[in-house]
Scaffold this active site. Structure first.
Site: not given
Ligand code: GLA
Length: 402
Positions: A159, A230
């Site tokens: 990430d 997200d």
């Protein structure tokens, strides 16, 4: 040497590393042959983040593994048990990454998960800090890859997080072409480190779709890449993400998948129709199916959605072609996904009232009289030229045509 999947994967990986190495630089968008042995179909499993976030513990991960087995989900294909952010502590004197108190023994946890016929995934960042502020892999990539392999890790979600700060520091702007090259090289670096361990480890890129990652994700070794920011457990966000994915269809295929983020099915923020739409859309998109709910406390309705055999078969179709919209008329959207033997067609109602959605058979190259299975209503139907069904508000009718 006996032929086994890990040898094949390693060979393909070495070739890929070589091709990637040559491709690194300004002309990185050249496509390389992806390693199709690691994720021939979109990865399926569970990830801790959507439900447990920073609270996740060893106990929760074991409970998820237990539930995957007892619910039948493992046998339906959900095999990755993925620990997201917040397992990390600092480093020891030798620079090796340590686990925090929530994860007392990662090797023992991997053994436990493997003992159930499942695989274990983990999370890190190319930056010094993860998105939740824990220790990332910056300047410890080879060491971390070796640690993961020694623990028995099978999947890494990597990430971007604080690596953006490094990109900014070094180039003055984290969205400049130079920053973009740095980012690609950071992913490639971890990919090479994973390959060097000799252990097959699925490589999941998470950088929110920056710089059209779908065009270069396979070149830097990605088996999947997040295409957006997200998800959250709302119908609004889930559909915003899911229905925007049509133009990316050409970039998905065996070994390299678009990832519109993990599932929210069963987390409580949407109703049954909305979760069925979520699951259907992800299957049409050939998306990874990573359940994000508390598997040890799941309702029979949630399990029925996650475990629907036809929907899973559509998602996991060996042809590996992602679906696209056939026709959009206001809030009615008809999407189609080609399958190895037939096609899947979804009639979505994005409106605020139940209402008709029409499949025009000619859009799909089908003839009147074609038989289909209506998956969620579990009945066989015969299609007419303009096949019209009443679809619930925020719902879907999914047709499987063989
Ligand atoms: C980012 C990712 C999420 C999750 C969190 C963890 O926001 O996109 O999927 O991994 O970090 O901190």
């Amino acid at each position: 040497m006996p032929l086994n999947p890990s040898n094949i994967s390693n060979k393909a990986g070495q070739w890929l590393a070589l091709i990637s190495l040559l491709a690194i630089g300004p002309a990185i968008v050249q496509a390389a042959a992806p390693d199709t042995t690691l994720a021939p179909t979109p990865p399926m499993g569970w990830n801790s983040w959507n439900h447990f976030a920073d609270k996740v513990t060893d106990k929760d991960v074991r409970a998820a593994a237990d539930a995957l087995v007892s619910s039948g989900m493992r046998d339906a294909g959900y095999i990755y048990v993925n620990i997201d952010d917040t397992w990390e502590a600092g480093r020891n004197a030798a620079g090796e990454i340590q686990t925090n108190d929530k994860f007392p023994d990662m090797k023992a946890l991997a053994d436990y998960v493997h003992g159930k016929g499942l695989k274990l995934g983990i999370y890190s960042s190319p930056g010094p800090k993860t998105c939740a502020g824990y220790t990332g892999s910056y300047q410890h990539e080879e060491q971390d890859a070796k640690t993961y392999a020694a623990w028995g890790i099978d999947y890494l979600k990597y990430d971007l997080c604080s690596y953006r700060d490094i990109m900014k520091q070094k180039t003055g702007d984290d969205r400049s072409p130079e920053a973009s090259e740095m980012m690609k090289q950071a992913y490639e670096k971890m990919h090479r480190a994973l390959l060097a361990t000799g252990r097959p480890i699925v490589f999941s890129l998470c950088q929110y779709g920056w710089d059209d990652v779908w065009k270069w994700g396979p070149v830097v070794g990605g088996n999947l890449w997040r295409t957006t920011g997200d998800i959250d457990d709302t119908y609004k966000r889930m559909t915003e993400i899911g229905f925007s994915q049509g133009p990316l269809a050409q970039y998905a295929g065996p070994g390299h998948w678009n990832d519109p983020d993990m599932l929210e099915v069963g987390n409580g923020g949407m109703n049954g129709d909305e979760y069925r739409l979520h699951m259907t859309l992800w299957a049409i998109l050939a998306a990874p199916l990573l359940a994000g709910n508390d598997l040890s406390r799941m309702s029979t309705d949630t399990l029925a959605i996650l475990e629907n055999k036809d929907v899973i078969a559509i998602d996991q179709d060996p042809l590996g072609k992602q679906g696209e919209p056939l026709r959009v008329a206001g809030t009615a959207e008809v999407w189609s996904r080609p399958l190895a033997h037939g096609k899947a067609i979804a009639l979505f109602n994005r409106g605020e009232q139940p209402g008709p959605v029409t499949l025009h058979l000619k859009d799909a190259g089908l003839k009147p009289g074609t038989g289909a299975h209506d998956v969620w209503n579990n009945k066989d139907v015969t299609l007419t030229a303009n096949y019209t069904v009443t679809v619930p508000r925020h719902g879907v009718v999914l047709l499987l045509i063989h």
